[in-house]
Write an enzyme that holds these catalytic residues in place. Structure first.
Site, PDB file in Angstrom:
ATOM      1  N   ARG A 109       0.805  -1.283  -0.038  1.00 41.36           N
ATOM      2  CA  ARG A 109       0.023   0.162   0.214  1.00 41.36           C
ATOM      3  C   ARG A 109       1.060   1.187  -0.064  1.00 41.36           C
ATOM      4  O   ARG A 109       0.922   2.103   1.073  1.00 41.36           O
ATOM      5  CB  ARG A 109      -0.916  -0.008   1.136  1.00 41.36           C
ATOM      6  CG  ARG A 109      -2.056  -1.292   1.172  1.00 41.36           C
ATOM      7  CD  ARG A 109      -2.709  -1.503   2.548  1.00 41.36           C
ATOM      8  NE  ARG A 109      -1.828  -1.979   3.331  1.00 41.36           N
ATOM      9  CZ  ARG A 109      -2.239  -2.567   4.565  1.00 41.36           C
ATOM     10  NH1 ARG A 109      -3.446  -2.298   4.861  1.00 41.36           N
ATOM     11  NH2 ARG A 109      -1.739  -3.115   5.408  1.00 41.36           N
ATOM     12  N   ASP A 141       2.714   4.804  -0.432  1.00 43.89           N
ATOM     13  CA  ASP A 141       2.095   6.188   0.030  1.00 43.89           C
ATOM     14  C   ASP A 141       1.898   7.127  -1.260  1.00 43.89           C
ATOM     15  O   ASP A 141       2.606   6.896  -2.137  1.00 43.89           O
ATOM     16  CB  ASP A 141       3.006   6.721   0.930  1.00 43.89           C
ATOM     17  CG  ASP A 141       3.084   5.951   2.477  1.00 43.89           C
ATOM     18  OD1 ASP A 141       2.222   5.345   2.691  1.00 43.89           O
ATOM     19  OD2 ASP A 141       4.107   6.022   2.839  1.00 43.89           O
ATOM     20  N   TYR A 152      12.763  -2.500  -2.986  1.00 38.84           N
ATOM     21  CA  TYR A 152      12.604  -0.949  -3.136  1.00 38.84           C
ATOM     22  C   TYR A 152      13.872  -0.105  -3.441  1.00 38.84           C
ATOM     23  O   TYR A 152      14.779  -0.648  -3.099  1.00 38.84           O
ATOM     24  CB  TYR A 152      12.002  -0.245  -1.887  1.00 38.84           C
ATOM     25  CG  TYR A 152      10.746  -0.547  -1.454  1.00 38.84           C
ATOM     26  CD1 TYR A 152       9.466   0.073  -1.688  1.00 38.84           C
ATOM     27  CD2 TYR A 152      10.329  -1.658  -0.702  1.00 38.84           C
ATOM     28  CE1 TYR A 152       8.337  -0.106  -1.536  1.00 38.84           C
ATOM     29  CE2 TYR A 152       9.119  -1.917  -0.233  1.00 38.84           C
ATOM     30  CZ  TYR A 152       7.913  -1.105  -0.655  1.00 38.84           C
ATOM     31  OH  TYR A 152       6.721  -1.534  -0.284  1.00 38.84           O
ATOM     32  N   ARG A 199      12.082   4.768   3.832  1.00 34.83           N
ATOM     33  CA  ARG A 199      12.269   6.241   3.552  1.00 34.83           C
ATOM     34  C   ARG A 199      13.108   6.693   4.876  1.00 34.83           C
ATOM     35  O   ARG A 199      13.737   7.499   4.661  1.00 34.83           O
ATOM     36  CB  ARG A 199      10.863   6.883   3.474  1.00 34.83           C
ATOM     37  CG  ARG A 199       9.961   6.738   2.096  1.00 34.83           C
ATOM     38  CD  ARG A 199       8.887   7.506   1.919  1.00 34.83           C
ATOM     39  NE  ARG A 199       8.767   8.584   2.526  1.00 34.83           N
ATOM     40  CZ  ARG A 199       7.361   9.148   2.508  1.00 34.83           C
ATOM     41  NH1 ARG A 199       6.260   8.501   2.500  1.00 34.83           N
ATOM     42  NH2 ARG A 199       7.576  10.352   2.929  1.00 34.83           N
TER      43      ARG A 199
END
Length: 251
Positions: A50, A52, A110, A197
């Protein structure tokens, strides 16, 4: 009834993230609307990640159930004819009815991109984080070594997350420098809210000399979000893909 998996690539710039929400348009909302129109039945889509608002994806996996007789592998072609240009299906196929994209054993990868130069490049503004402060990549790599493996990543979890445990397993963390671009690539068996992040923000703070690489080990041991670096902006993050261990294919 059959369950179909789709592999979705998207530019997250114009969306309020993946999950349907009242304050703006999302990737899930667009997929469900166009699938419902295509298959002529209500369709609910469940995604593996999910992401951002502002986060991009090359291969986010998702599933939906349908009574349509259209073959699973053909749905990608038909759906791409309807979707906006910033969302594209890379593959579609039928999977077992009990296949769940979030609960199957899997590994996600990622990438966080940093543009490290004197001045920004306008065409990169949506896909990388710009900083003119010189970053020491070798120190960032040294710090990253402390994050590989199974650890309690509570210090790297965004506030407000509701999880049973903050223990996660990072199976790979590399940092590459190509000219002015620095790419942090993180692979793991699952991630906490904003974890990648926060890792990126922390490694950048090591790179600019705010603290030494070994301090990252102390951050882990503290299990306190306040000890880690800032949460890096969403625009530099891309979900590269998801690999399910029941299938050798990387989505």
């Amino acid at each position: 009834m059959k369950r179909v998996m789709i592999v979705v690539a998207y530019d997250g710039t114009n969306y309020c993230g993946w999950q349907v929400q009242p304050n703006g348009i999302t990737i899930q909302e667009v997929l469900e609307r166009h699938l419902s129109e295509l298959l002529k039945e209500p369709v609910s889509v469940l995604g593996a990640s999910r992401t951002d608002a502002g986060v991009h994806a090359l291969g986010n996996a998702a599933v939906f159930d349908t009574n349509s007789r259209m073959p699973g592998e053909k749905i990608s072609y038909a759906l791409n004819q309807r979707l906006p240009e910033d969302i594209r299906i890379q593959e579609s196929k039928e999977v077992p009815l009990d296949f769940h994209p979030r609960y199957q054993k899997s590994e996600k990868t990622y990438e966080y991109r940093i543009l490290n130069r004197r001045f920004p490049i306008p065409t990169e503004r949506f896909y990388s984080y710009f900083t003119y402060v010189p970053l020491d990549v070798e120190k960032m790599r040294e710090a990253a070594e402390h994050l590989i493996g199974e650890h309690d990543f509570k210090s790297f979890c965004g506030t407000g997350a509701q999880v049973k445990t903050t223990v996660r397993n990072v199976t790979g963390l590399t940092i590459q420098k190509n000219g002015d671009e620095i790419i942090i690539r993180v692979t793991g068996m699952g991630f906490l809210y904003n974890m990648v992040r926060i890792i990126a923000g922390t490694l950048m703070e090591v790179g600019c000399g705010k603290y030494p690489p070994v301090y990252v080990k102390e951050i882990l041991e503290a299990r306190d979000r306040k000890t880690a670096g800032n949460t890096a902006p969403a625009r530099g993050l891309t979900l590269v893909g998801v690999r399910y261990f029941s299938d050798e294919t990387r989505y």
